[in-house]
Design a protein around this motif. Structure first.
Motif, short mmCIF file in Angstrom:
data_model
loop_
_atom_site.label_atom_id
_atom_site.label_comp_id
_atom_site.label_asym_id
_atom_site.label_seq_id
_atom_site.Cartn_x
_atom_site.Cartn_y
_atom_site.Cartn_z
N GLU A 18 -34.58 -44.54 25.61
CA GLU A 18 -34.46 -43.74 24.40
C GLU A 18 -33.13 -42.98 24.38
O GLU A 18 -32.48 -42.87 23.34
CB GLU A 18 -35.64 -42.78 24.26
CG GLU A 18 -36.94 -43.50 23.95
CD GLU A 18 -38.10 -42.56 23.74
OE1 GLU A 18 -37.89 -41.33 23.59
OE2 GLU A 18 -39.25 -43.06 23.75
N LYS A 19 -32.73 -42.46 25.53
CA LYS A 19 -31.47 -41.72 25.59
C LYS A 19 -30.27 -42.62 25.35
O LYS A 19 -29.32 -42.23 24.66
CB LYS A 19 -31.35 -41.00 26.94
CG LYS A 19 -32.33 -39.86 27.03
CD LYS A 19 -32.18 -39.06 28.30
CE LYS A 19 -33.18 -37.92 28.21
NZ LYS A 19 -33.04 -36.94 29.21
N ILE A 20 -30.29 -43.84 25.89
CA ILE A 20 -29.13 -44.71 25.71
C ILE A 20 -29.19 -45.51 24.40
O ILE A 20 -28.36 -46.38 24.16
CB ILE A 20 -28.90 -45.64 26.92
CG1 ILE A 20 -30.06 -46.61 27.12
CG2 ILE A 20 -28.61 -44.82 28.17
CD1 ILE A 20 -29.76 -47.71 28.13
N TYR A 73 -32.59 -53.42 27.89
CA TYR A 73 -32.51 -53.73 29.32
C TYR A 73 -32.35 -52.47 30.18
O TYR A 73 -32.08 -52.57 31.38
CB TYR A 73 -31.36 -54.69 29.60
CG TYR A 73 -31.50 -56.00 28.86
CD1 TYR A 73 -32.52 -56.89 29.18
CD2 TYR A 73 -30.62 -56.34 27.84
CE1 TYR A 73 -32.67 -58.08 28.50
CE2 TYR A 73 -30.76 -57.54 27.16
CZ TYR A 73 -31.78 -58.40 27.49
OH TYR A 73 -31.93 -59.59 26.80
N ASN A 74 -32.44 -51.29 29.55
CA ASN A 74 -32.26 -50.01 30.26
C ASN A 74 -30.93 -49.95 30.99
O ASN A 74 -30.84 -49.41 32.09
CB ASN A 74 -33.42 -49.76 31.23
CG ASN A 74 -34.76 -49.77 30.54
OD1 ASN A 74 -35.37 -50.83 30.40
ND2 ASN A 74 -35.21 -48.63 30.09
N TYR A 75 -29.89 -50.49 30.37
CA TYR A 75 -28.58 -50.66 31.01
C TYR A 75 -27.47 -50.09 30.13
O TYR A 75 -27.50 -50.22 28.90
CB TYR A 75 -28.33 -52.15 31.26
CG TYR A 75 -26.92 -52.47 31.69
CD1 TYR A 75 -26.52 -52.27 33.01
CD2 TYR A 75 -25.99 -52.97 30.79
CE1 TYR A 75 -25.22 -52.55 33.40
CE2 TYR A 75 -24.70 -53.26 31.18
CZ TYR A 75 -24.32 -53.05 32.48
OH TYR A 75 -23.04 -53.32 32.88
N ALA A 76 -26.48 -49.48 30.78
CA ALA A 76 -25.28 -49.01 30.08
C ALA A 76 -24.05 -49.33 30.92
O ALA A 76 -24.06 -49.16 32.14
CB ALA A 76 -25.36 -47.51 29.81
N ALA A 77 -23.00 -49.80 30.25
CA ALA A 77 -21.71 -50.07 30.89
C ALA A 77 -20.72 -49.01 30.41
O ALA A 77 -20.61 -48.76 29.21
CB ALA A 77 -21.21 -51.47 30.51
N ILE A 78 -20.03 -48.40 31.36
CA ILE A 78 -19.09 -47.33 31.05
C ILE A 78 -17.75 -47.63 31.71
O ILE A 78 -17.70 -48.06 32.86
CB ILE A 78 -19.63 -45.98 31.56
CG1 ILE A 78 -20.95 -45.65 30.87
CG2 ILE A 78 -18.61 -44.85 31.37
CD1 ILE A 78 -21.72 -44.53 31.49
N ASP A 79 -16.67 -47.43 30.96
CA ASP A 79 -15.32 -47.53 31.50
C ASP A 79 -14.68 -46.15 31.45
O ASP A 79 -14.74 -45.48 30.41
CB ASP A 79 -14.44 -48.48 30.66
CG ASP A 79 -14.78 -49.93 30.84
OD1 ASP A 79 -15.66 -50.25 31.66
OD2 ASP A 79 -14.16 -50.77 30.16
N ILE A 80 -14.08 -45.76 32.54
CA ILE A 80 -13.36 -44.49 32.61
C ILE A 80 -11.95 -44.82 33.08
O ILE A 80 -11.74 -45.23 34.21
CB ILE A 80 -14.03 -43.51 33.59
CG1 ILE A 80 -15.52 -43.35 33.28
CG2 ILE A 80 -13.30 -42.17 33.57
CD1 ILE A 80 -16.32 -42.69 34.38
N PHE A 81 -10.98 -44.69 32.18
CA PHE A 81 -9.59 -45.02 32.50
C PHE A 81 -8.78 -43.74 32.40
O PHE A 81 -8.74 -43.09 31.36
CB PHE A 81 -9.08 -46.07 31.54
CG PHE A 81 -7.73 -46.66 31.91
CD1 PHE A 81 -7.15 -46.45 33.14
CD2 PHE A 81 -7.06 -47.45 31.01
CE1 PHE A 81 -5.92 -47.01 33.48
CE2 PHE A 81 -5.84 -48.02 31.33
CZ PHE A 81 -5.27 -47.80 32.56
N THR A 82 -8.18 -43.33 33.52
CA THR A 82 -7.41 -42.09 33.55
C THR A 82 -6.02 -42.34 34.11
O THR A 82 -5.84 -43.18 35.01
CB THR A 82 -8.09 -41.01 34.41
OG1 THR A 82 -8.20 -41.46 35.75
CG2 THR A 82 -9.47 -40.69 33.86
N CYS A 83 -5.07 -41.62 33.58
CA CYS A 83 -3.69 -41.69 34.08
C CYS A 83 -3.36 -40.35 34.73
O CYS A 83 -3.84 -39.31 34.31
CB CYS A 83 -2.72 -41.95 32.93
SG CYS A 83 -3.03 -43.51 32.10
#
Length: 134
Positions: A18-20, A73-83
């Motif tokens: 529910e949250k995602i 699928y109760n799944y989340a993909a996250i990208d964190i790109f920092t410089c």
């Protein structure tokens, strides 16, 4: 060799579906986690798909944080790109794991833009003020 940026690929498994699947909750969580890391938020955009799933991005002066969720699928993909080295991307990762109640997390860090600086020089990153003035 020095890296221009860090790219953290995060996979969250067994999340609260529910949250995602709640675009407002995801947006609020992503913005709060990004702020907690010390990043400078420039803009953000989130979209709810039908019948389920959310994609979104937070554009930061230091690059970006993005998500795509598969609530079915109760799944989340996250990208964190920092410089640069002014923020801690792991704060974002850990905060989102908690917020989405993920039971399992997998993350991988990739150094981006491997550059050999000129002798005696360090890699320079754009000052935040220059980015914000554009």
């Amino acid at each position: 060799m020095e890296a221009l940026g860090r790219h953290i690929l995060v996979e969250l498994y067994n999340c609260d579906n529910e949250k995602i699947n709640d675009v407002a909750y995801i947006e609020s969580s992503m913005l709060a986690a990004t702020r907690a890391s010390g990043a400078t938020i420039i803009s953000h955009n989130f979209h709810k798909f039908s019948p389920h799933g959310v994609s979104g991005v937070v554009v930061i002066a230091e690059s970006h944080v993005s998500i795509h969720s598969w609530p079915e699928y109760n799944y989340a993909a996250i990208d964190i790109f920092t410089c640069g080295d002014t923020i801690d991307p792991m704060i974002i990762r850990d905060t989102l794991k908690k917020d989405f109640q993920a039971e399992t997390i997998s993350s991988r860090e990739i150094k981006r833009g491997m550059i050999k600086p000129k002798a005696g020089k360090k890699l320079l990153h754009k000052p935040q003020q220059q980015i914000l003035e554009k």
